[in-house]
Design a protein around this motif. Structure first.
Motif, PDB file in Angstrom:
ATOM      1  N   PHE A  37      -4.838  61.739   2.318  1.00 21.57           N
ATOM      2  CA  PHE A  37      -3.640  62.447   1.852  1.00 21.57           C
ATOM      3  C   PHE A  37      -2.822  61.554   0.925  1.00 21.57           C
ATOM      4  O   PHE A  37      -2.286  61.995  -0.084  1.00 21.57           O
ATOM      5  N   LEU A  38      -2.744  60.257   1.295  1.00 22.80           N
ATOM      6  CA  LEU A  38      -1.945  59.333   0.471  1.00 22.80           C
ATOM      7  C   LEU A  38      -2.625  59.040  -0.858  1.00 22.80           C
ATOM      8  O   LEU A  38      -1.948  58.842  -1.876  1.00 22.80           O
ATOM      9  N   GLU A  39      -3.955  59.018  -0.868  1.00 17.01           N
ATOM     10  CA  GLU A  39      -4.665  58.848  -2.152  1.00 17.01           C
ATOM     11  C   GLU A  39      -4.396  60.033  -3.073  1.00 17.01           C
ATOM     12  O   GLU A  39      -4.238  59.857  -4.286  1.00 17.01           O
ATOM     13  N   MET A  40      -4.311  61.211  -2.466  1.00 17.57           N
ATOM     14  CA  MET A  40      -3.964  62.393  -3.255  1.00 17.57           C
ATOM     15  C   MET A  40      -2.563  62.213  -3.863  1.00 17.57           C
ATOM     16  O   MET A  40      -2.347  62.491  -5.050  1.00 17.57           O
ATOM     17  N   LEU A  41      -1.628  61.702  -3.037  1.00 16.46           N
ATOM     18  CA  LEU A  41      -0.271  61.478  -3.560  1.00 16.46           C
ATOM     19  C   LEU A  41      -0.280  60.391  -4.651  1.00 16.46           C
ATOM     20  O   LEU A  41       0.485  60.468  -5.617  1.00 16.46           O
ATOM     21  N   ASP A  42      -1.153  59.376  -4.480  1.00 21.30           N
ATOM     22  CA  ASP A  42      -1.277  58.332  -5.516  1.00 21.30           C
ATOM     23  C   ASP A  42      -1.668  58.947  -6.863  1.00 21.30           C
ATOM     24  O   ASP A  42      -1.129  58.595  -7.914  1.00 21.30           O
ATOM     25  N   ILE A  43      -2.635  59.883  -6.791  1.00 25.60           N
ATOM     26  CA  ILE A  43      -3.099  60.553  -8.027  1.00 25.60           C
ATOM     27  C   ILE A  43      -1.941  61.327  -8.672  1.00 25.60           C
ATOM     28  O   ILE A  43      -1.689  61.238  -9.873  1.00 25.60           O
ATOM     29  N   VAL A  44      -1.247  62.058  -7.803  1.00 23.39           N
ATOM     30  CA  VAL A  44      -0.120  62.854  -8.311  1.00 23.39           C
ATOM     31  C   VAL A  44       0.914  61.919  -8.956  1.00 23.39           C
ATOM     32  O   VAL A  44       1.443  62.199 -10.043  1.00 23.39           O
ATOM     33  N   ASN A  45       1.172  60.795  -8.305  1.00 18.80           N
ATOM     34  CA  ASN A  45       2.149  59.846  -8.832  1.00 18.80           C
ATOM     35  C   ASN A  45       1.705  59.229 -10.155  1.00 18.80           C
ATOM     36  O   ASN A  45       2.513  59.045 -11.064  1.00 18.80           O
ATOM     37  N   GLU A  46       0.403  58.888 -10.256  1.00 21.80           N
ATOM     38  CA  GLU A  46      -0.100  58.337 -11.520  1.00 21.80           C
ATOM     39  C   GLU A  46       0.139  59.320 -12.662  1.00 21.80           C
ATOM     40  O   GLU A  46       0.565  58.940 -13.746  1.00 21.80           O
ATOM     41  N   ARG A  47      -0.124  60.595 -12.368  1.00 19.79           N
ATOM     42  CA  ARG A  47       0.077  61.621 -13.401  1.00 19.79           C
ATOM     43  C   ARG A  47       1.564  61.745 -13.745  1.00 19.79           C
ATOM     44  O   ARG A  47       1.919  61.947 -14.904  1.00 19.79           O
ATOM     45  N   LEU A  48       2.418  61.630 -12.711  1.00 19.31           N
ATOM     46  CA  LEU A  48       3.862  61.695 -12.977  1.00 19.31           C
ATOM     47  C   LEU A  48       4.295  60.534 -13.858  1.00 19.31           C
ATOM     48  O   LEU A  48       5.073  60.700 -14.808  1.00 19.31           O
ATOM     49  N   ILE A  49       3.767  59.333 -13.550  1.00 14.95           N
ATOM     50  CA  ILE A  49       4.154  58.146 -14.330  1.00 14.95           C
ATOM     51  C   ILE A  49       3.667  58.281 -15.773  1.00 14.95           C
ATOM     52  O   ILE A  49       4.405  58.000 -16.716  1.00 14.95           O
ATOM     53  N   GLU A  50       2.415  58.771 -15.913  1.00 16.10           N
ATOM     54  CA  GLU A  50       1.881  58.982 -17.270  1.00 16.10           C
ATOM     55  C   GLU A  50       2.747  59.969 -18.048  1.00 16.10           C
ATOM     56  O   GLU A  50       2.916  59.841 -19.256  1.00 16.10           O
ATOM     57  N   GLY A  51       3.302  60.931 -17.330  1.00 17.26           N
ATOM     58  CA  GLY A  51       4.164  61.914 -17.985  1.00 17.26           C
ATOM     59  C   GLY A  51       5.598  61.432 -18.127  1.00 17.26           C
ATOM     60  O   GLY A  51       6.485  62.208 -18.484  1.00 17.26           O
ATOM     61  N   GLY A  52       5.839  60.168 -17.771  1.00 16.23           N
ATOM     62  CA  GLY A  52       7.177  59.604 -17.925  1.00 16.23           C
ATOM     63  C   GLY A  52       8.156  60.036 -16.851  1.00 16.23           C
ATOM     64  O   GLY A  52       9.369  59.943 -17.039  1.00 16.23           O
ATOM     65  N   LYS A  53       7.631  60.506 -15.720  1.00 13.92           N
ATOM     66  CA  LYS A  53       8.530  60.988 -14.657  1.00 13.92           C
ATOM     67  C   LYS A  53       8.567  60.003 -13.493  1.00 13.92           C
ATOM     68  O   LYS A  53       7.700  59.142 -13.350  1.00 13.92           O
ATOM     69  N   ASP A  54       9.588  60.157 -12.646  1.00 15.87           N
ATOM     70  CA  ASP A  54       9.778  59.290 -11.488  1.00 15.87           C
ATOM     71  C   ASP A  54       8.739  59.652 -10.413  1.00 15.87           C
ATOM     72  O   ASP A  54       8.654  60.807 -10.010  1.00 15.87           O
ATOM     73  N   PRO A  55       7.925  58.692  -9.969  1.00  8.27           N
ATOM     74  CA  PRO A  55       6.921  59.031  -8.945  1.00  8.27           C
ATOM     75  C   PRO A  55       7.580  59.348  -7.601  1.00  8.27           C
ATOM     76  O   PRO A  55       8.725  58.962  -7.343  1.00  8.27           O
ATOM     77  N   ILE A  56       6.807  60.023  -6.768  1.00  8.67           N
ATOM     78  CA  ILE A  56       7.307  60.402  -5.431  1.00  8.67           C
ATOM     79  C   ILE A  56       7.283  59.165  -4.537  1.00  8.67           C
ATOM     80  O   ILE A  56       6.232  58.540  -4.358  1.00  8.67           O
ATOM     81  N   ALA A  57       8.435  58.813  -3.951  1.00 11.23           N
ATOM     82  CA  ALA A  57       8.489  57.653  -3.065  1.00 11.23           C
ATOM     83  C   ALA A  57       8.059  58.053  -1.665  1.00 11.23           C
ATOM     84  O   ALA A  57       8.535  59.046  -1.116  1.00 11.23           O
TER      85      ALA A  57
END
Lengths: 261, 218
Positions: A37-57
């Motif tokens: 589940f956390l690896e899934m969140l890591d992926i989502v966060n990487e995409r957020l960072i690439e899009g210039g957005k604040d990752p989920i803490a």
């Protein structure tokens, strides 16, 4: 891509302790069922960072189910739908392609949100500091077999000692009670000879501290036990109550303070 | 003493002890009520015994029950307020995993039982006219038959007994755990004896309004 899942996430976002929070929806395409589940969140966060957005803490550390750092309420269940599992050991194969997943932080007055899904669990440390230890008089080590410990007592003590202090019991409890954690910490010491001298005072102090921290009371719903990744039994709450009652009769009143950590 | 009362465990112990008193009472009350099936003489003699012959003992029991109900309700109210305060922000989604319907209805079911208790005492002991206009002092059997001749009261009592069953189902199971005297169990959430107590008490009480409604008692 074949064999991947498309997931929709509804995540609690809150920029700081006093900021108002709200749910945000994120699309998570191309997720492998073998991811945790956390690896899934890591992926989502990487995409957020690439899009210039604040990752989920979110909190995490060992990612092998033993440190007690991770903890999310996933679709209304602490640590998600799998039994005896921490969030990090939950895998995406527990979900179906196209699922919508709601992710929230532990909710309790005593666990204020620091950011997004990260909460402050310092009250658990203060409950330990109030009495979750044995006072060892130092000196020459004695033989290991000088203190006989019965097999059933040793087993029970280890069952209680399995608590990793993740706080899922609080999160799952409709009363936001920390009784299962406190009971486990009282019992794993109280079941052994080394824990006997301070046994009843320990129960008084740790119960007083958990009340002071603003947790709710236990009404024996049993939700804590179902959420506990280590399967700690509510029988330990019964033991805590017994120790507390006996301590109230035999021990001098105790004093605890808030913010001692 | 004050420390004990102020602690969450202490208040639960008070609830457990007063709850035990009340469980003992409902079992005795239910058993006594069943004498209605032995006819009016037997039932009115039982009422006379309680209200005249051993009235001093009856008053002692009434005082004990009153104190128990007050302490039980007061602790419940204070613990409920603490629990509500302990989670100021609710979950958007929370799925009950193992908690029973009985455990989740303890609070509002308890409030309902409290209201029912006042109505019940007003109806059959104090003889409040708006609840039972034809109330006859010392006419216990007749009062019961008159009250349950009205479908409204049959329904009210049966619903109340359903909530009593739920309350007993969780309460009689939780009481030994709150007092720290239950045995360790592989499946601590299982509850056979509480189920038996709850069903026996509920069915026993319900037989009286049902008996009148079905014409067995008249």
């Amino acid at each position: 891509m074949s064999g991947t899942m498309n997931i929709t996430l509804k995540v609690w976002r809150q920029s700081g302790p006093s900021a108002p929070g709200a749910f945000e929806t994120y699309k998570a395409p191309g997720i492998s069922p073998d991811m945790s589940f956390l690896e899934m969140l890591d992926i989502v966060n990487e995409r957020l960072i690439e899009g210039g957005k604040d990752p989920i803490a979110f909190d995490h550390d060992c990612r092998e189910g033993i440190c007690g750092m991770c903890g999310l309420v996933i679709n209304g269940a602490a640590h998600g739908p799998s039994k005896l599992t921490t969030t990090c050991q939950l895998h995406m194969r527990s979900f179906k392609d196209g699922d919508s997943i709601t992710i929230e932080p532990w909710r309790a007055k005593a666990f204020p949100v620091i950011k997004d899904l990260v909460v402050d669990r310092a009250p658990l440390d203060r409950i330990i500091q109030a009495g979750g230890f044995i006072s060892v008089a130092t000196g020459g080590p004695q033989d290991a077999n000088a203190l006989p410990v019965g097999k059933p007592e040793a087993e029970q003590s280890m069952d209680a000692a399995a608590c990793i202090g993740c706080g899922a019991c609080v999160a799952a409890c409709p009363n936001a009670s920390v009784s299962l954690f406190t009971a486990a910490k009282i019992s794993h010491l109280g079941l052994l000879p080394q824990g006997q001298p301070e046994r009843y005072r320990r129960a008084l102090k740790m119960v007083a501290q958990m009340d002071l921290e603003g947790f709710g009371g236990c009404t024996l719903f049993g939700e804590c036990m179902a959420a506990c990744p280590k399967g700690i039994s509510i029988d330990f709450i019964k033991r805590m109550n017994g120790d507390y009652i006996w301590g109230s009769v035999t021990e001098a009143p105790v004093k605890v303070t808030l913010g001692g950590g | 003493m004050l420390k004990f009362w102020n602690s969450s465990v202490g208040k639960k112990v008070v609830m457990a002890l007063t709850g035990l008193v009340l469980v003992g009472f409902v079992i005795g009350h239910m058993a006594g009520n069943l004498q209605i099936f032995a006819g009016p003489e037997r039932y009115n003699a039982y009422a006379r015994l309680l209200q005249h012959d051993i009235i001093e003992l009856t008053w002692a029991v009434r005082v004990a029950l009153f104190v128990s109900v007050v302490l039980h309700a007061l602790s419940a109210w204070q613990l409920t307020r603490r629990s509500w305060a302990a989670r100021p922000v609710e979950y958007a989604m929370q799925e009950a995993q193992v908690s029973t319907y009985a455990s989740r209805t303890m609070r509002w079911g308890g409030v309902f039982l409290f209201v029912f208790l006042i109505l019940h005492i007003g109806q059959f002991t104090l003889g409040w006219k708006w609840l039972l206009p034809e109330y006859v002092p010392d006419g216990a059997y007749g009062n019961v038959v008159l009250a349950f001749g009205r479908p409204l009261w049959v329904v009210v009592y049966l619903v109340a007994m359903f909530f009593l069953m739920l309350h007993l189902l969780h309460g009689t199971w939780a009481v030994l755990r709150t007092l720290g005297v239950a045995k360790n169990a592989a499946e601590p959430l299982q509850r056979q004896l509480p189920l038996i107590i709850a069903v026996v008490v509920t069915v026993g009480f319900s037989l009286v309004p049902l008996g009148v409604a079905l014409g067995v008692v008249r």
